[in-house]
Design a protein around this motif. Structure first.
Motif, PDB file in Angstrom:
ATOM      1  N   ASP A 196       0.846  -1.198   0.000  1.00 34.99           N
ATOM      2  CA  ASP A 196       0.000   0.000   0.000  1.00 34.99           C
ATOM      3  C   ASP A 196       0.886   1.254   0.000  1.00 34.99           C
ATOM      4  OD1 ASP A 196      -2.072   1.751   0.183  1.00 34.99           O
ATOM      5  OD2 ASP A 196      -2.526   1.343   2.287  1.00 34.99           O
ATOM      6  N   PRO A 197       0.675   2.207  -0.968  1.00 35.06           N
ATOM      7  CA  PRO A 197       1.536   3.388  -1.024  1.00 35.06           C
ATOM      8  C   PRO A 197       1.380   4.309   0.190  1.00 35.06           C
ATOM      9  CG  PRO A 197      -0.056   3.390  -2.856  1.00 35.06           C
ATOM     10  CD  PRO A 197      -0.277   2.155  -2.067  1.00 35.06           C
ATOM     11  N   GLY A 198       0.255   4.326   0.847  1.00 31.83           N
ATOM     12  CA  GLY A 198       0.068   5.202   2.002  1.00 31.83           C
ATOM     13  C   GLY A 198       0.536   4.579   3.302  1.00 31.83           C
ATOM     14  N   PHE A 199       1.015   3.345   3.238  1.00 40.26           N
ATOM     15  CA  PHE A 199       1.412   2.642   4.460  1.00 40.26           C
ATOM     16  C   PHE A 199       2.651   3.266   5.119  1.00 40.26           C
ATOM     17  CE2 PHE A 199       3.709  -0.967   6.461  1.00 40.26           C
ATOM     18  CZ  PHE A 199       2.835  -1.171   7.514  1.00 40.26           C
ATOM     19  N   GLN A 208       3.603   6.343   4.950  1.00 40.23           N
ATOM     20  CA  GLN A 208       3.188   7.600   5.572  1.00 40.23           C
ATOM     21  C   GLN A 208       2.446   7.331   6.878  1.00 40.23           C
ATOM     22  OE1 GLN A 208       4.121  10.583   4.655  1.00 40.23           O
ATOM     23  NE2 GLN A 208       2.999  11.541   6.329  1.00 40.23           N
ATOM     24  N   TYR A 209       1.623   6.308   6.902  1.00 44.06           N
ATOM     25  CA  TYR A 209       0.905   5.937   8.124  1.00 44.06           C
ATOM     26  C   TYR A 209       1.895   5.542   9.225  1.00 44.06           C
ATOM     27  CZ  TYR A 209      -1.574   3.002  11.413  1.00 44.06           C
ATOM     28  OH  TYR A 209      -2.043   2.435  12.574  1.00 44.06           O
ATOM     29  N   LYS A 227       4.989   6.538   9.536  1.00 43.55           N
ATOM     30  CA  LYS A 227       5.707   7.737   9.993  1.00 43.55           C
ATOM     31  C   LYS A 227       4.849   8.540  10.965  1.00 43.55           C
ATOM     32  CE  LYS A 227       8.805   8.576   6.107  1.00 43.55           C
ATOM     33  NZ  LYS A 227       9.157   9.509   5.033  1.00 43.55           N
ATOM     34  N   THR A 228       3.585   8.733  10.645  1.00 45.47           N
ATOM     35  CA  THR A 228       2.737   9.532  11.526  1.00 45.47           C
ATOM     36  C   THR A 228       2.462   8.802  12.831  1.00 45.47           C
ATOM     37  OG1 THR A 228       0.751   8.733  10.417  1.00 45.47           O
ATOM     38  CG2 THR A 228       1.651  10.831   9.671  1.00 45.47           C
TER      39      THR A 228
END
Length: 154
Positions: free
Chosen positions: A135-138, A140-141, A143-144
């Motif tokens: 998943d490309p947003g993983f 970023q998830y 990191k946050t």
């Protein structure tokens, strides 16, 4: 275009003017009565006593070298303008600058390393399905969530 006169030229011109005025006044003083001549002589002596003392002459000198690069130019300092203490101070300032730059670089590298290590630790310790890694947003998830957990742990 007119060129400005050197600083001593104005002083020479003032002296010449003063001498011409004094000569003109002296020429007319012979026809005056004796008491007026004495009063004028006393006034001249007082004026000479109050006359401005010559200003301290500034010493102008040309720059020993002009360094140019394209349209930019800089004046060289010449022979030993700074002296020993000036050079020592300059060296100390340059050393302090280099130490500061190295310290900033080390701190930033350490922060980046810790960020990558936290991300790797999160990836390796979580139970996630294999689809989550693609998943490309993983990332970023992660990191946050790592930032939230490190902020709450402080």
């Amino acid at each position: 275009m007119t060129r400005p006169y050197p600083p001593h030229h104005a002083e020479v011109a003032q002296n010449r003017f003063g001498l011409r005025v004094a000569a003109r006044l002296s020429a007319g003083a012979d026809a005056m009565p004796h008491d007026l001549q004495e009063r004028l002589r006393a006034a001249r002596e007082q004026a000479l006593a109050r006359r401005k003392q010559p200003a301290v002459e500034t010493r102008l000198r040309t720059a020993p070298s002009i360094l140019s690069n394209g349209r930019a130019a800089a004046l060289g300092l010449g022979d030993d303008v700074l002296g020993f203490w000036g050079r020592l101070t300059s060296l100390a300032l340059v050393c302090a600058l280099v130490v500061g730059l190295v310290a900033v670089n080390v701190v930033q590298d350490d922060d980046r390393t810790m960020e990558v290590a936290d991300l790797d630790a999160t990836l390796l310790t979580d139970d996630l399905p294999p689809e989550a890694y693609s998943d490309p947003g993983f990332v970023q998830y992660l990191k946050t969530s790592a930032n939230r957990s490190s902020a709450s742990g402080r």
